[in-house]
Design a protein around this motif. Structure first.
Motif, PDB file in Angstrom:
ATOM      1  N   LEU A  52     -25.933  -1.164 -18.341  1.00 42.24           N
ATOM      2  CA  LEU A  52     -26.431  -2.532 -18.385  1.00 42.24           C
ATOM      3  C   LEU A  52     -26.737  -2.978 -16.956  1.00 42.24           C
ATOM      4  O   LEU A  52     -26.398  -2.307 -15.995  1.00 42.24           O
ATOM      5  CB  LEU A  52     -25.382  -3.453 -19.014  1.00 42.24           C
ATOM      6  N   ILE A  53     -27.369  -4.116 -16.831  1.00 41.38           N
ATOM      7  CA  ILE A  53     -27.631  -4.673 -15.508  1.00 41.38           C
ATOM      8  C   ILE A  53     -26.288  -5.023 -14.852  1.00 41.38           C
ATOM      9  O   ILE A  53     -25.408  -5.613 -15.487  1.00 41.38           O
ATOM     10  CB  ILE A  53     -28.500  -5.939 -15.603  1.00 41.38           C
ATOM     11  N   ALA A  54     -26.122  -4.643 -13.596  1.00 40.58           N
ATOM     12  CA  ALA A  54     -24.861  -4.908 -12.912  1.00 40.58           C
ATOM     13  C   ALA A  54     -25.117  -5.128 -11.428  1.00 40.58           C
ATOM     14  O   ALA A  54     -26.105  -4.649 -10.868  1.00 40.58           O
ATOM     15  CB  ALA A  54     -23.885  -3.750 -13.108  1.00 40.58           C
ATOM     16  N   GLY A  55     -24.210  -5.867 -10.780  1.00 38.17           N
ATOM     17  CA  GLY A  55     -24.340  -6.082  -9.352  1.00 38.17           C
ATOM     18  C   GLY A  55     -23.217  -6.944  -8.806  1.00 38.17           C
ATOM     19  O   GLY A  55     -22.476  -7.590  -9.567  1.00 38.17           O
ATOM     20  N   PHE A  56     -23.091  -6.946  -7.481  1.00 37.88           N
ATOM     21  CA  PHE A  56     -22.041  -7.706  -6.808  1.00 37.88           C
ATOM     22  C   PHE A  56     -22.498  -9.130  -6.514  1.00 37.88           C
ATOM     23  O   PHE A  56     -23.673  -9.387  -6.284  1.00 37.88           O
ATOM     24  CB  PHE A  56     -21.661  -7.025  -5.489  1.00 37.88           C
ATOM     25  N   SER A  57     -21.531 -10.038  -6.496  1.00 41.78           N
ATOM     26  CA  SER A  57     -21.812 -11.423  -6.138  1.00 41.78           C
ATOM     27  C   SER A  57     -22.037 -11.551  -4.638  1.00 41.78           C
ATOM     28  O   SER A  57     -21.392 -10.870  -3.840  1.00 41.78           O
ATOM     29  CB  SER A  57     -20.652 -12.331  -6.549  1.00 41.78           C
ATOM     30  N   GLU A  58     -22.941 -12.436  -4.272  1.00 46.11           N
ATOM     31  CA  GLU A  58     -23.211 -12.730  -2.871  1.00 46.11           C
ATOM     32  C   GLU A  58     -22.411 -13.957  -2.447  1.00 46.11           C
ATOM     33  O   GLU A  58     -21.889 -14.713  -3.270  1.00 46.11           O
ATOM     34  CB  GLU A  58     -24.710 -12.983  -2.666  1.00 46.11           C
ATOM     35  N   VAL A  59     -22.314 -14.173  -1.130  1.00 42.85           N
ATOM     36  CA  VAL A  59     -21.574 -15.319  -0.588  1.00 42.85           C
ATOM     37  C   VAL A  59     -22.178 -16.628  -1.099  1.00 42.85           C
ATOM     38  O   VAL A  59     -23.396 -16.804  -1.101  1.00 42.85           O
ATOM     39  CB  VAL A  59     -21.608 -15.283   0.955  1.00 42.85           C
ATOM     40  N   GLY A  60     -21.329 -17.519  -1.572  1.00 42.18           N
ATOM     41  CA  GLY A  60     -21.772 -18.837  -2.023  1.00 42.18           C
ATOM     42  C   GLY A  60     -22.384 -18.852  -3.412  1.00 42.18           C
ATOM     43  O   GLY A  60     -22.970 -19.866  -3.813  1.00 42.18           O
ATOM     44  N   GLU A  61     -22.231 -17.758  -4.159  1.00 44.31           N
ATOM     45  CA  GLU A  61     -22.893 -17.610  -5.451  1.00 44.31           C
ATOM     46  C   GLU A  61     -21.861 -17.628  -6.573  1.00 44.31           C
ATOM     47  O   GLU A  61     -20.804 -17.018  -6.466  1.00 44.31           O
ATOM     48  CB  GLU A  61     -23.640 -16.275  -5.450  1.00 44.31           C
ATOM     49  N   THR A  62     -22.173 -18.331  -7.681  1.00 45.71           N
ATOM     50  CA  THR A  62     -21.320 -18.262  -8.862  1.00 45.71           C
ATOM     51  C   THR A  62     -21.604 -16.961  -9.612  1.00 45.71           C
ATOM     52  O   THR A  62     -22.631 -16.298  -9.385  1.00 45.71           O
ATOM     53  CB  THR A  62     -21.578 -19.445  -9.805  1.00 45.71           C
ATOM     54  N   LEU A  63     -20.721 -16.600 -10.512  1.00 45.38           N
ATOM     55  CA  LEU A  63     -20.939 -15.402 -11.321  1.00 45.38           C
ATOM     56  C   LEU A  63     -22.189 -15.557 -12.186  1.00 45.38           C
ATOM     57  O   LEU A  63     -22.939 -14.593 -12.388  1.00 45.38           O
ATOM     58  CB  LEU A  63     -19.719 -15.128 -12.196  1.00 45.38           C
ATOM     59  N   GLU A  64     -22.417 -16.766 -12.703  1.00 48.83           N
ATOM     60  CA  GLU A  64     -23.604 -17.007 -13.529  1.00 48.83           C
ATOM     61  C   GLU A  64     -24.883 -16.843 -12.711  1.00 48.83           C
ATOM     62  O   GLU A  64     -25.879 -16.276 -13.182  1.00 48.83           O
ATOM     63  CB  GLU A  64     -23.543 -18.407 -14.143  1.00 48.83           C
ATOM     64  N   THR A  88     -25.145 -14.971 -10.057  1.00 48.72           N
ATOM     65  CA  THR A  88     -25.256 -13.537  -9.803  1.00 48.72           C
ATOM     66  C   THR A  88     -25.945 -12.842 -10.961  1.00 48.72           C
ATOM     67  O   THR A  88     -26.826 -11.993 -10.764  1.00 48.72           O
ATOM     68  CB  THR A  88     -23.868 -12.916  -9.596  1.00 48.72           C
ATOM     69  N   ALA A  89     -25.548 -13.188 -12.185  1.00 51.47           N
ATOM     70  CA  ALA A  89     -26.131 -12.561 -13.370  1.00 51.47           C
ATOM     71  C   ALA A  89     -27.635 -12.805 -13.431  1.00 51.47           C
ATOM     72  O   ALA A  89     -28.422 -11.871 -13.653  1.00 51.47           O
ATOM     73  CB  ALA A  89     -25.450 -13.096 -14.625  1.00 51.47           C
ATOM     74  N   ARG A  90     -28.049 -14.034 -13.230  1.00 52.11           N
ATOM     75  CA  ARG A  90     -29.480 -14.343 -13.292  1.00 52.11           C
ATOM     76  C   ARG A  90     -30.249 -13.624 -12.186  1.00 52.11           C
ATOM     77  O   ARG A  90     -31.341 -13.093 -12.415  1.00 52.11           O
ATOM     78  CB  ARG A  90     -29.685 -15.855 -13.197  1.00 52.11           C
ATOM     79  N   ARG A  91     -29.681 -13.608 -10.986  1.00 46.44           N
ATOM     80  CA  ARG A  91     -30.366 -12.970  -9.863  1.00 46.44           C
ATOM     81  C   ARG A  91     -30.494 -11.465 -10.073  1.00 46.44           C
ATOM     82  O   ARG A  91     -31.559 -10.883  -9.851  1.00 46.44           O
ATOM     83  CB  ARG A  91     -29.605 -13.248  -8.562  1.00 46.44           C
ATOM     84  N   GLU A  92     -29.425 -10.819 -10.502  1.00 40.69           N
ATOM     85  CA  GLU A  92     -29.454  -9.366 -10.677  1.00 40.69           C
ATOM     86  C   GLU A  92     -30.459  -8.952 -11.756  1.00 40.69           C
ATOM     87  O   GLU A  92     -31.176  -7.967 -11.595  1.00 40.69           O
ATOM     88  CB  GLU A  92     -28.059  -8.846 -11.029  1.00 40.69           C
ATOM     89  N   VAL A  93     -30.515  -9.706 -12.841  1.00 39.43           N
ATOM     90  CA  VAL A  93     -31.484  -9.388 -13.897  1.00 39.43           C
ATOM     91  C   VAL A  93     -32.905  -9.527 -13.369  1.00 39.43           C
ATOM     92  O   VAL A  93     -33.769  -8.665 -13.607  1.00 39.43           O
ATOM     93  CB  VAL A  93     -31.268 -10.278 -15.136  1.00 39.43           C
ATOM     94  N   MET A  94     -33.170 -10.576 -12.635  1.00 35.05           N
ATOM     95  CA  MET A  94     -34.503 -10.777 -12.083  1.00 35.05           C
ATOM     96  C   MET A  94     -34.849  -9.696 -11.058  1.00 35.05           C
ATOM     97  O   MET A  94     -35.960  -9.141 -11.058  1.00 35.05           O
ATOM     98  CB  MET A  94     -34.604 -12.173 -11.447  1.00 35.05           C
ATOM     99  N   GLU A  95     -33.896  -9.364 -10.185  1.00 39.74           N
ATOM    100  CA  GLU A  95     -34.164  -8.372  -9.142  1.00 39.74           C
ATOM    101  C   GLU A  95     -34.366  -6.972  -9.716  1.00 39.74           C
ATOM    102  O   GLU A  95     -35.232  -6.220  -9.248  1.00 39.74           O
ATOM    103  CB  GLU A  95     -33.005  -8.338  -8.141  1.00 39.74           C
ATOM    104  N   GLU A  96     -33.598  -6.590 -10.717  1.00 38.43           N
ATOM    105  CA  GLU A  96     -33.622  -5.213 -11.190  1.00 38.43           C
ATOM    106  C   GLU A  96     -34.687  -4.951 -12.250  1.00 38.43           C
ATOM    107  O   GLU A  96     -35.244  -3.847 -12.315  1.00 38.43           O
ATOM    108  CB  GLU A  96     -32.243  -4.810 -11.723  1.00 38.43           C
ATOM    109  N   VAL A  97     -34.979  -5.955 -13.101  1.00 43.36           N
ATOM    110  CA  VAL A  97     -35.962  -5.722 -14.169  1.00 43.36           C
ATOM    111  C   VAL A  97     -37.002  -6.827 -14.288  1.00 43.36           C
ATOM    112  O   VAL A  97     -37.863  -6.776 -15.170  1.00 43.36           O
ATOM    113  CB  VAL A  97     -35.255  -5.521 -15.533  1.00 43.36           C
ATOM    114  N   GLY A  98     -36.962  -7.850 -13.442  1.00 43.45           N
ATOM    115  CA  GLY A  98     -37.986  -8.891 -13.440  1.00 43.45           C
ATOM    116  C   GLY A  98     -38.000  -9.772 -14.664  1.00 43.45           C
ATOM    117  O   GLY A  98     -39.064 -10.295 -15.046  1.00 43.45           O
TER     118      GLY A  98
END
Length: 279
Positions: free
Chosen positions: A181-193, A195-205
């Motif tokens: 599944l889509i996975a990734g680490f949280s960045e500084v100042g970021e909520t888990l939610e 992180t989830a939205r960003r990783e999905v956008m970055e990895e599969v658009g």
């Protein structure tokens, strides 16, 4: 999942000077942490297998039920293995039996990695010393305190509710690897939610909505605490793959998804829940 060891009970309460017993289990790793010392039965050796000098260097880690686990550093790693013992790949923790020993092995490995990576203060360079009151290293020069490293990350199962499909991926550089599944680490100042939205956008658009928390998992192989979410596809289903991280991204129906092993990872458990119609 690997941390689900019931009816066994994991107790990681800090103990500064727990007395070593001959029957206590010992975790000893090679310098690169790729191999662990085991006996002829594939189990961790007991303290009685080691010399008095080696026992003096053992550090208490945790207990599972009444079984205590200690680490041993600076073990002479020569071509000739200790009598009755041998080095096995630490990857065995994924399939070790009984299962609670695999959990003990990988959790101990995380603590050993933390210890090895924090011999000196990152602020002033002074050698660190173990705390006597908590699991931490302290700098007696500048007062810096270093705690075990735990990296928050997310796993996201993106569901196309209209067509009842799940987004599955494969990591780049892993030929024949299992679906993920889509996975990734949280960045500084970021909520888990976030992180989830960003990783999905970055990895599969893709855009997602209706993010729902499912479960968490300590993943000591990478010092991670994972939070698993299910999310719905929001808009176009056209995958724009990030080729540096992923080699494949596909939409699969429940019937097309291979049966998953749920004994180890949160990823496998979440995929299997969708395949079985539970999500």
């Amino acid at each position: 999942m690997i941390q689900e060891i019931a009816p066994h009970i994991y107790d990681n309460a800090f103990a500064h000077r727990r007395k070593l017993q001959p029957e206590d289990s010992v975790l000893a790793f090679t310098e690169d942490l790729k191999n662990v010392l085991v006996d002829s039965n594939g189990k961790f050796p007991e303290a009685a297998n080691f010399s008095a000098a080696e026992q003096e260097r053992m550090t208490y880690l945790f207990t599972i039920d009444a079984q205590a686990f200690f680490s041993l550093e600076n073990l002479e790693q020569t071509a000739e293995e200790p009598e009755g013992l041998h080095w096995d790949p630490a990857a065995m923790f994924r399939t070790m039996r009984p299962e609670y020993l695999g959990f003990a092995g990988v959790t101990g490995m995380q603590l050993v990695r933390w210890t090895r990576n924090h011999q000196f203060c990152g602020r002033c360079g002074t050698p660190l010393v173990p705390s006597s009151i908590e699991r931490a290293f302290c700098c007696e020069h500048c007062g810096n305190i270093v705690y075990p490293r735990i990296c928050p990350g997310v796993i996201v199962a993106v569901v196309d509710k209209e067509k009842e499909r799940l987004l599955l991926t494969r990591y780049a550089g892993r030929k024949g690897g299992n679906y993920a599944l889509i996975a990734g680490f949280s960045e500084v100042g970021e909520t888990l939610e976030e992180t989830a939205r960003r990783e999905v956008m970055e990895e599969v658009g893709l855009k997602i909505r209706n993010l729902r928390y499912y479960a968490s998992q300590p993943w000591s192989f990478s010092d991670t605490l994972l939070a698993g979410f299910y999310a719905e596809l929001d808009g176009s289903d056209e995958i724009q793959l990030e080729r540096e991280e992923l080699s494949e991204g596909v939409w699969l129906s429940r019937e097309e998804i291979p049966v998953q092993d749920t004994s180890i990872s949160l990823t496998g458990t979440m995929i299997e829940r969708f395949r079985n119609g539970e999500e």
